[in-house]
Design a protein around this motif. Structure first.
Motif, PDB file in Angstrom:
ATOM      1  N   LEU A 250     -10.287 130.832  -4.014  1.00  0.00           N
ATOM      2  CA  LEU A 250      -9.226 131.818  -3.799  1.00  0.00           C
ATOM      3  C   LEU A 250      -9.345 132.501  -2.446  1.00  0.00           C
ATOM      4  N   LEU A 251     -10.567 132.715  -1.986  1.00  0.00           N
ATOM      5  CA  LEU A 251     -10.771 133.350  -0.683  1.00  0.00           C
ATOM      6  C   LEU A 251     -10.542 132.389   0.479  1.00  0.00           C
ATOM      7  N   GLY A 252     -10.354 131.109   0.179  1.00  0.00           N
ATOM      8  CA  GLY A 252     -10.104 130.129   1.218  1.00  0.00           C
ATOM      9  C   GLY A 252     -11.362 129.611   1.891  1.00  0.00           C
ATOM     10  N   LEU A 253     -12.533 129.907   1.327  1.00  0.00           N
ATOM     11  CA  LEU A 253     -13.778 129.438   1.909  1.00  0.00           C
ATOM     12  C   LEU A 253     -14.105 128.013   1.489  1.00  0.00           C
ATOM     13  N   MET A 254     -13.394 127.514   0.472  1.00  0.00           N
ATOM     14  CA  MET A 254     -13.618 126.157  -0.003  1.00  0.00           C
ATOM     15  C   MET A 254     -12.279 125.608  -0.468  1.00  0.00           C
ATOM     16  N   ASP A 255     -12.012 124.340  -0.181  1.00  0.00           N
ATOM     17  CA  ASP A 255     -10.780 123.716  -0.646  1.00  0.00           C
ATOM     18  C   ASP A 255     -10.877 123.437  -2.135  1.00  0.00           C
ATOM     19  N   TRP A 256      -9.742 123.499  -2.850  1.00  0.00           N
ATOM     20  CA  TRP A 256      -9.771 123.352  -4.291  1.00  0.00           C
ATOM     21  C   TRP A 256     -10.235 121.976  -4.757  1.00  0.00           C
ATOM     22  N   PRO A 257      -9.934 120.863  -4.017  1.00  0.00           N
ATOM     23  CA  PRO A 257     -10.456 119.582  -4.512  1.00  0.00           C
ATOM     24  C   PRO A 257     -11.997 119.519  -4.466  1.00  0.00           C
ATOM     25  N   VAL A 258     -12.578 120.173  -3.472  1.00  0.00           N
ATOM     26  CA  VAL A 258     -14.041 120.195  -3.369  1.00  0.00           C
ATOM     27  C   VAL A 258     -14.626 121.020  -4.512  1.00  0.00           C
ATOM     28  N   ALA A 259     -14.038 122.177  -4.786  1.00  0.00           N
ATOM     29  CA  ALA A 259     -14.514 123.017  -5.880  1.00  0.00           C
ATOM     30  C   ALA A 259     -14.348 122.305  -7.216  1.00  0.00           C
ATOM     31  N   ALA A 260     -13.238 121.604  -7.401  1.00  0.00           N
ATOM     32  CA  ALA A 260     -13.020 120.864  -8.645  1.00  0.00           C
ATOM     33  C   ALA A 260     -14.046 119.754  -8.802  1.00  0.00           C
ATOM     34  N   ALA A 261     -14.340 119.046  -7.714  1.00  0.00           N
ATOM     35  CA  ALA A 261     -15.330 117.975  -7.778  1.00  0.00           C
ATOM     36  C   ALA A 261     -16.715 118.521  -8.109  1.00  0.00           C
ATOM     37  N   ILE A 262     -17.072 119.650  -7.526  1.00  0.00           N
ATOM     38  CA  ILE A 262     -18.370 120.267  -7.820  1.00  0.00           C
ATOM     39  C   ILE A 262     -18.421 120.709  -9.282  1.00  0.00           C
TER      40      ILE A 262
END
Length: 94
Positions: free
Chosen positions: A66-78
């Protein structure tokens, strides 16, 4: 001509007779869950949810996204990787 006939009090329905057609309307049977039903449903949900530490980890991933420090596909993969590793009993599991 429309005629309405009431059934006995226990039947819970109405019959409407029209020329060539007779329709019966019944009161639907609704199931109202008891306190025990709701408690068992809550226990079933708690059994599927991750523990507090893992939920905090997922919240952190969401916050970074949400803060834009990580893209959502990367967060989803993690997140999916951690969930799969915990299910498989890998080093990330307790």
């Amino acid at each position: 001509m429309v005629t309405t006939q009431r059934k006995p009090a226990g039947a819970g329905g109405t019959t409407v007779s029209l020329p060539g057609v007779t329709a019966e309307f019944h009161r639907p049977d609704h199931y109202i869950p008891t306190r025990d039903d709701l408690a068992s449903a809550a226990e079933a949900v708690r059994g599927v949810l991750p523990d507090h530490q893992t939920m905090a980890f997922y919240r952190g991933l969401g916050a970074l996204t949400l803060l834009g420090l990580m893209d959502w596909p990367v967060a989803a993969a993690i997140g999916v990787g951690v969930a799969v590793a915990q299910r498989a009993g890998g080093p990330a599991s307790k």
